[in-house]
Design an enzyme around this catalytic site. Structure first.
Site, PDB file in Angstrom:
ATOM      1  N   SER A 210      22.499 -16.015  -9.706  1.00 40.41           N
ATOM      2  CA  SER A 210      21.713 -14.796  -9.907  1.00 40.41           C
ATOM      3  C   SER A 210      20.243 -15.160  -9.990  1.00 40.41           C
ATOM      4  O   SER A 210      19.896 -16.325 -10.246  1.00 40.41           O
ATOM      5  CB  SER A 210      22.135 -14.149 -11.237  1.00 40.41           C
ATOM      6  OG  SER A 210      21.133 -13.282 -11.732  1.00 40.41           O
TER       7      SER A 210
ATOM      8  N   TYR B  13      23.801 -13.165 -20.148  1.00 39.93           N
ATOM      9  CA  TYR B  13      23.988 -13.243 -18.686  1.00 39.93           C
ATOM     10  C   TYR B  13      23.095 -14.341 -18.106  1.00 39.93           C
ATOM     11  O   TYR B  13      23.549 -15.165 -17.299  1.00 39.93           O
ATOM     12  CB  TYR B  13      23.641 -11.887 -18.084  1.00 39.93           C
ATOM     13  CG  TYR B  13      23.868 -11.731 -16.615  1.00 39.93           C
ATOM     14  CD1 TYR B  13      22.818 -11.871 -15.709  1.00 39.93           C
ATOM     15  CD2 TYR B  13      25.123 -11.424 -16.109  1.00 39.93           C
ATOM     16  CE1 TYR B  13      23.011 -11.709 -14.338  1.00 39.93           C
ATOM     17  CE2 TYR B  13      25.326 -11.250 -14.745  1.00 39.93           C
ATOM     18  CZ  TYR B  13      24.269 -11.390 -13.872  1.00 39.93           C
ATOM     19  OH  TYR B  13      24.459 -11.229 -12.508  1.00 39.93           O
TER      20      TYR B  13
HETATM   21  P1  NAP Z   1      30.865  -5.641 -10.165  1.00 44.49           P
HETATM   22  O1  NAP Z   1      30.674  -4.549  -9.189  1.00 44.49           O
HETATM   23  O2  NAP Z   1      30.794  -5.357 -11.642  1.00 44.49           O
HETATM   24  O3  NAP Z   1      32.272  -6.400  -9.837  1.00 44.49           O
HETATM   25  C1  NAP Z   1      32.634  -7.471 -10.666  1.00 44.49           C
HETATM   26  C2  NAP Z   1      34.047  -7.844 -10.303  1.00 44.49           C
HETATM   27  O4  NAP Z   1      34.473  -8.904 -11.168  1.00 44.49           O
HETATM   28  C3  NAP Z   1      35.014  -6.681 -10.495  1.00 44.49           C
HETATM   29  O5  NAP Z   1      35.978  -6.653  -9.468  1.00 44.49           O
HETATM   30  C4  NAP Z   1      35.668  -7.027 -11.819  1.00 44.49           C
HETATM   31  O6  NAP Z   1      36.972  -6.527 -11.966  1.00 44.49           O
HETATM   32  C5  NAP Z   1      35.747  -8.543 -11.699  1.00 44.49           C
HETATM   33  N1  NAP Z   1      35.998  -9.168 -13.011  1.00 44.49           N
HETATM   34  C6  NAP Z   1      35.270  -9.024 -14.138  1.00 44.49           C
HETATM   35  N2  NAP Z   1      35.824  -9.744 -15.127  1.00 44.49           N
HETATM   36  C7  NAP Z   1      36.933 -10.351 -14.610  1.00 44.49           C
HETATM   37  C8  NAP Z   1      37.931 -11.221 -15.132  1.00 44.49           C
HETATM   38  N3  NAP Z   1      37.918 -11.624 -16.405  1.00 44.49           N
HETATM   39  N4  NAP Z   1      38.922 -11.644 -14.300  1.00 44.49           N
HETATM   40  C9  NAP Z   1      38.966 -11.225 -13.021  1.00 44.49           C
HETATM   41  N5  NAP Z   1      38.047 -10.394 -12.452  1.00 44.49           N
HETATM   42  C10 NAP Z   1      37.044  -9.975 -13.253  1.00 44.49           C
HETATM   43  O7  NAP Z   1      29.790  -6.770  -9.908  1.00 44.49           O
HETATM   44  P2  NAP Z   1      28.996  -7.167  -8.581  1.00 44.49           P
HETATM   45  O8  NAP Z   1      27.662  -6.536  -8.606  1.00 44.49           O
HETATM   46  O9  NAP Z   1      29.890  -7.027  -7.391  1.00 44.49           O
HETATM   47  O10 NAP Z   1      28.766  -8.714  -8.914  1.00 44.49           O
HETATM   48  C11 NAP Z   1      29.663  -9.714  -8.481  1.00 44.49           C
HETATM   49  C12 NAP Z   1      29.052 -11.043  -8.893  1.00 44.49           C
HETATM   50  O11 NAP Z   1      27.703 -11.104  -8.410  1.00 44.49           O
HETATM   51  C13 NAP Z   1      28.953 -11.211 -10.410  1.00 44.49           C
HETATM   52  O12 NAP Z   1      29.164 -12.572 -10.732  1.00 44.49           O
HETATM   53  C14 NAP Z   1      27.500 -10.829 -10.711  1.00 44.49           C
HETATM   54  O13 NAP Z   1      27.033 -11.462 -11.882  1.00 44.49           O
HETATM   55  C15 NAP Z   1      26.810 -11.372  -9.498  1.00 44.49           C
HETATM   56  N6  NAP Z   1      25.510 -10.794  -9.184  1.00 44.49           N
HETATM   57  C16 NAP Z   1      25.371  -9.444  -9.009  1.00 44.49           C
HETATM   58  C17 NAP Z   1      24.097  -8.953  -8.650  1.00 44.49           C
HETATM   59  C18 NAP Z   1      23.836  -7.497  -8.441  1.00 44.49           C
HETATM   60  O14 NAP Z   1      22.643  -7.122  -8.370  1.00 44.49           O
HETATM   61  N7  NAP Z   1      24.845  -6.655  -8.324  1.00 44.49           N
HETATM   62  C19 NAP Z   1      23.038  -9.820  -8.475  1.00 44.49           C
HETATM   63  C20 NAP Z   1      23.232 -11.179  -8.707  1.00 44.49           C
HETATM   64  C21 NAP Z   1      24.482 -11.654  -9.043  1.00 44.49           C
HETATM   65  P3  NAP Z   1      37.205  -5.216 -12.867  1.00 44.49           P
HETATM   66  O15 NAP Z   1      36.820  -4.072 -12.024  1.00 44.49           O
HETATM   67  O16 NAP Z   1      38.666  -5.272 -13.207  1.00 44.49           O
HETATM   68  O17 NAP Z   1      36.331  -5.345 -14.095  1.00 44.49           O
HETATM   69  C1  GCO Z   2      19.872  -6.940 -14.592  1.00 47.03           C
HETATM   70  C2  GCO Z   2      20.665  -7.012 -13.324  1.00 47.03           C
HETATM   71  C3  GCO Z   2      20.541  -8.394 -12.721  1.00 47.03           C
HETATM   72  C4  GCO Z   2      21.336  -8.464 -11.453  1.00 47.03           C
HETATM   73  C5  GCO Z   2      21.257  -9.811 -10.832  1.00 47.03           C
HETATM   74  C6  GCO Z   2      19.884 -10.181 -10.382  1.00 47.03           C
HETATM   75  O1  GCO Z   2      20.295  -6.231 -15.515  1.00 47.03           O
HETATM   76  O2  GCO Z   2      18.806  -7.570 -14.619  1.00 47.03           O
HETATM   77  O3  GCO Z   2      22.020  -6.687 -13.547  1.00 47.03           O
HETATM   78  O4  GCO Z   2      20.973  -9.342 -13.633  1.00 47.03           O
HETATM   79  O5  GCO Z   2      22.683  -8.197 -11.695  1.00 47.03           O
HETATM   80  O6  GCO Z   2      21.854 -10.783 -11.609  1.00 47.03           O
HETATM   81  O7  GCO Z   2      19.981 -11.338  -9.592  1.00 47.03           O
END
Ligand code: NAP
Ligand code: GCO
Length: 266
Positions: free
Chosen positions: A146, A159
């Site tokens: 991230s 986080y």
């Molecule tokens: P999301 O929409 O909240 O999806 C997260 C997924 O992880 C969901 O399918 C959730 O399942 C699953 N999960 C959570 N806890 C779990 C567990 N204990 N065991 C198995 N599955 C679990 O998040 P996203 O935005 O797609 O993010 C995916 C990854 O990218 C995460 O690691 C997040 O930190 C990272 N990320 C996101 C962003 C962003 O801007 N969106 C940016 C940087 C990094 P449930 O639905 O059952 O909870």
């Molecule tokens: C926040 C956001 C971010 C994104 C992502 C950025 O609250 O700042 O959720 O953390 O998820 O990780 O790279």
């Protein structure tokens, strides 16, 4: 081993937490490059929903119920996948949660839960998958880091601590298992429009855009939030033979936000 081979034909890819969101987009891209897709979620109804979404996208995925924080369940899950689908060639540690709470108001329990899912789980799943990769003589691990692997901001102490740790776990796996032709890299998404960031994009009562939404758009040269599909190509690259000499790197897919001072207020 060719540096221009982006194909994932015949490779088994496990993407954790990939019923929707970034994991689902990465899985779609990997399937498009020929990979067999395996994913998990915490509850059967979510796995079923995920399977239906994959089917609608023309992908016959393999879905399993597994909480990635439960080491016993993960070991059984990986053994089941290896028996039913085949040894895992590609692991994407994608499952993750966030809790946005000012640190001094955050309980230790909440802090620990974020660390458990976002840092301990990638350790647990990687530990379960690496022996099979060593046996096969190759493997790819991609940890979804991230911008918070590099920056802090208000309310995301747990986080950021987890994602900072995940960056170093990525480098350590790369260091410890590179000799077995296992490459471990990270993808650092910028701000991506998924359920996880939906609260940051909610329309205000007066119909205006969320202040954080405006902030991110002004800080991103592309002038937009990322889409989950923006991460597919970079993930295929890191999962393919084309990246066999890339190891321990975090590939930021952030639209340039980390390079930009921000749009001047008009
Ligand atoms: P999301 O929409 O909240 O999806 C997260 C997924 O992880 C969901 O399918 C959730 O399942 C699953 N999960 C959570 N806890 C779990 C567990 N204990 N065991 C198995 N599955 C679990 O998040 P996203 O935005 O797609 O993010 C995916 C990854 O990218 C995460 O690691 C997040 O930190 C990272 N990320 C996101 C962003 C962003 O801007 N969106 C940016 C940087 C990094 P449930 O639905 O059952 O909870
Ligand atoms: C926040 C956001 C971010 C994104 C992502 C950025 O609250 O700042 O959720 O953390 O998820 O990780 O790279």
């Amino acid at each position: 081993m060719s540096s221009t081979n982006f194909s994932l034909e015949g490779k088994v890819a496990l993407i954790t937490g990939a019923s929707y969101g970034i994991g689902f987009a990465i899985a779609k891209a990997m399937a498009g490059a020929g990979a067999v897709i395996v994913f998990n979620d915490i509850r059967q109804e979510l796995v079923d929903k995920g399977l239906a979404s994959y089917e609608a996208a023309g992908i016959q995925a393999h879905g399993y119920v597994c909480d990635v924080t439960d080491e016993e369940a993960v070991n059984a899950f990986v053994a089941k996948v290896e028996a039913e689908v085949g040894p895992i060639d590609i692991l994407v540690n994608n499952a993750g949660i966030i809790k946005r709470i000012p640190m001094i108001e955050m309980s230790a329990k909440d802090f620990r839960q974020v660390i458990d899912v976002d840092l301990n789980a990638p350790f647990i799943v990687s530990k379960a998958v690496i022996p099979g990769m060593i046996k096969k003589g190759h493997g790819k691990i991609i940890n979804i880091c991230s911008m918070m692997s590099e920056f802090g901001r208000e309310t995301v102490s747990a986080y950021a601590a987890a994602k900072g740790g995940l960056k170093m776990l990525t480098r350590n796996i790369a260091s410890e298992y590179g000799e077995y032709n296992i490459q471990c890299n990270g993808i650092g998404p910028g701000y991506i429009a998924t359920p996880q960031t939906a609260p940051l994009r909610e329309k205000q009562p007066d119909g205006s855009r969320h202040p954080f939404d405006q902030f991110i758009v002004s800080k991103t040269p592309a002038g937009r939030w990322g889409e989950a599909d923006d991460l597919g190509g970079p993930a295929v690259f890191l999962a393919s033979d084309a990246s066999d000499f890339v190891n321990g790197q975090i590939l930021y897919v952030d639209g340039g936000i980390q390079a930009y001072i921000g749009r001047q207020p008009s």
